[in-house]
Design an enzyme around this catalytic site. Sequence first.
Site, PDB file in Angstrom:
ATOM      1  N   THR A   1       0.834  -1.203   0.000  1.00  0.00           N
ATOM      2  CA  THR A   1       0.000   0.000   0.000  1.00  0.00           C
ATOM      3  C   THR A   1       0.867   1.250   0.000  1.00  0.00           C
ATOM      4  O   THR A   1       0.546   2.257  -0.626  1.00  0.00           O
ATOM      5  CB  THR A   1      -0.930  -0.001   1.228  1.00  0.00           C
ATOM      6  OG1 THR A   1      -1.593  -1.255   1.280  1.00  0.00           O
ATOM      7  CG2 THR A   1      -1.964   1.100   1.119  1.00  0.00           C
TER       8      THR A   1
ATOM      9  N   ASP B   1      -4.949  -2.330  -7.395  1.00  0.00           N
ATOM     10  CA  ASP B   1      -4.559  -3.025  -6.176  1.00  0.00           C
ATOM     11  C   ASP B   1      -5.075  -4.461  -6.231  1.00  0.00           C
ATOM     12  O   ASP B   1      -6.085  -4.735  -6.870  1.00  0.00           O
ATOM     13  CB  ASP B   1      -5.196  -2.281  -4.992  1.00  0.00           C
ATOM     14  CG  ASP B   1      -4.680  -2.772  -3.666  1.00  0.00           C
ATOM     15  OD1 ASP B   1      -3.597  -3.371  -3.636  1.00  0.00           O
ATOM     16  OD2 ASP B   1      -5.364  -2.539  -2.645  1.00  0.00           O
ATOM     17  N   GLU B   2      -4.419  -5.382  -5.552  1.00  0.00           N
ATOM     18  CA  GLU B   2      -4.876  -6.786  -5.485  1.00  0.00           C
ATOM     19  C   GLU B   2      -5.203  -7.335  -6.866  1.00  0.00           C
ATOM     20  O   GLU B   2      -6.265  -7.913  -7.090  1.00  0.00           O
ATOM     21  CB  GLU B   2      -6.117  -6.904  -4.586  1.00  0.00           C
ATOM     22  CG  GLU B   2      -5.968  -6.316  -3.207  1.00  0.00           C
ATOM     23  CD  GLU B   2      -5.291  -7.271  -2.229  1.00  0.00           C
ATOM     24  OE1 GLU B   2      -4.650  -8.241  -2.687  1.00  0.00           O
ATOM     25  OE2 GLU B   2      -5.395  -7.023  -1.020  1.00  0.00           O
TER      26      GLU B   2
END
Length: 767
Positions: A33, A216-217
């Site tokens: 992050t 993200d992810e």
Amino acid sequence: MSLLDNLNPPQLAAVTLEPRHALVLAGAGSGKTRVLTTRMAWLIQTGQVSPHGLMAVTFTNKAAREMLTRMTSMLPINTRGMWIGTFHGLCNRMLRAHHRDAGLPQTFQILDTADQLSSIKRMLKGAGIDDEKFPPRQVQQFINGSKEEGLRHTDVEANDNFNRQLVELYGMYDAQCQREGVVDFSELLLRSYELLSRNAPIREHYQHRFRHILVDEFQDTNRLQYRWLKLLAGGGGAVFAVGDDDQSIYAFRGANVGNMAEFERDFAADQVIRLEQNYRSYGHILDAANMLIRNNSGRLGKNLWTDRGHGEPIRVYEAMSDQQEAQWVVEEIRSLVNDGRLRSQIAILYRSNAQSRVLEHALFSAQVPYKVYGGLRFFERQEIKHALAYLRLMENPHEDTAWMRVVNFPTRGIGARTLEQQADIARTHAISLYSAVGHVAGRGGNNLAQFASLVDRMRFETQNLPLHEIVEHVIEASGLIAHYQTEKEGTERIENLRELVNAAAAFASEDGYAADDAGALATTLPETGQVLPSPLAAFLSHAALEAGDNQASLGQDAVQLMTVHAAKGLEFEAVFISGMEEGLFPHENSILEPAGLEEERRLMYVAITRARERLYMSFSQTRMLHGQTRYHMRSRFLTEVPEESLKWLTPKMGLAKGMDTAPAWGRSSAWIDSESADGVSMGRSRGKDVHGYVGAAETYSSRRTAQAGVEVNGKTFMVGQSVAHPRFGEGVIVHLQGAGQDAQVQINFSGSGTKTLALGVAKLDPI
DNA sequence: TGAATATCAATTTTT
DNA sequence: TTGATATTCA
């Protein structure tokens, strides 16, 4: 003080990559992050992109919020109008802005999973479809699965009759949604994708706008999301994809890990950066994780390391029963707390929710505060959904799902036959239930008309009121409050309804809902005459897209209980992984297929890497599951972890050597007692699942009830016991017959299936 | 209409 | 065993 201070070399490289497609393999606890948010801040600060030209996509609202918070803490800018959000949130935003081009009414509402299911049920009923043959859930899965592959009902190939009918139902369902002006979750994605692919001006607008797209992810994306991203990046935007293939645990809901490898090829992402330095856990924990995950094939490859040293070994405990396992966990937690650890820094993880009960019971009895994650969320509560249904009808009275939900709640004398009559009329004229009201005769029709005018009146009376006052008015005028006041357990529901008013007030005061994007876009695309959505419409979307906190309420310091899935992304000082048993973890439904087993392994990888300092693993010989006692072997994952990183708190049994003496705690009388309590009965066996240990799924466990032990050659054997055989390896006794030298045993061997052996002959050792 | 009773299924879950 | 849902009966 620069943004780039204190980044390690790979992190720095990732943050400052040139604007080309890139893949960042971010291991657990490697500062993912941080990299993502720092890159956003850096891109903006260095003037490479305006906040307007940057998009950041996540899966959960929580992740989106965190990204926003952390970025603005580095770079205090106005984030209004920035496209940072979930896939669904951003698609919703886009569809609101272009509802006309997308073929949707401005007030389109979003169906959550439960709404979708009831919509499907209603459709099946209306079409006179046998829901035995077409279970609503299966239809739902089929529809969502198709949409997530980007397929409309006209695109789905059906080779047999059954599938052809499913396809037809899919088409009917979409038509129904269209008629009612509602979209389900997967529809948000698909509709947005279609809008972009079909409408060149809009596509080019967004392609031109988003110079940088951060994801993200990435390992959790499905095929449709992948294509959506590809489309958006088609105008030269650079995709910065961050993910970890080893933490892909959502294949069962459509996530496609393959997207990572495909991204590398497809986007020609020649820049692959690995973040492997772990800032969370000590060495033993990382060694275990690394060694375990090496058993998976087709990985992109990654090895976590730390400079913090080995730390403590992983403590492993074998219990007699699930209850005793829970008791042990509680004891350990007590001593951890005595040592000054915060309870909130201790987590108990399990594979499936059913396992929480024993643990809760033990914690409760010992008066240890705890908090279970999962379960109903705020906006999913019955009373809240009822209130929302009224609000939705005020926005759009033609939404039949909402209509059906509250037309007779609280009861107002509208019975099943009236509703059937109304539905028939609506169907034959292809109109909404609301529009059909006038055509229903008799007393029922009169009551319906009254309900319709109630909705109209509520809409009229709340015109120009601020959002929270609308909600307040509705929960009273609908009769919901009055209804729950008469209910015995209505107090909490009333509190929740009041809380809904607060939520509305909070929502309106946040700068969240204002769709200033619509405005920004209108200046670029003047032809799309934008009207700002009403605060109510925005609030309803918010309620559907963010079902509310599942997270622990702040307050008392409490031990955290959750599934391994729910623990992803979190970290704790101390972690207990309970139920390390074959059949549980890995779960029996996944053992058969290699892909399933690998996902279980990744799940274990996630579980292990949650721990910062201390990790415990436990398993039990006996476990109550579905009302039956089951015997499991300990999880294979325990053997896939380096021996040196483990510290057995109970004697480790079952290896070829060193099991000469039975330990003092061995087959204690307590174990037998607890079994004999419910007797020798076989329980109400269902036949099909008790007998025939043919499939591998049954290989590791038995559902037989324990019976008396048999002694042969000085060794005692009983059902449920683990034994070792020189040729067949380890197994569990599932059946005992006869006595003395002639006794026969049936054993499930982990490697060689089920064998029936003579106790007097076979060289068996209890383990 | 609502409460009592039968039946059935039972990983993981965000949006 | 539990829990959710469907069906039945007063």
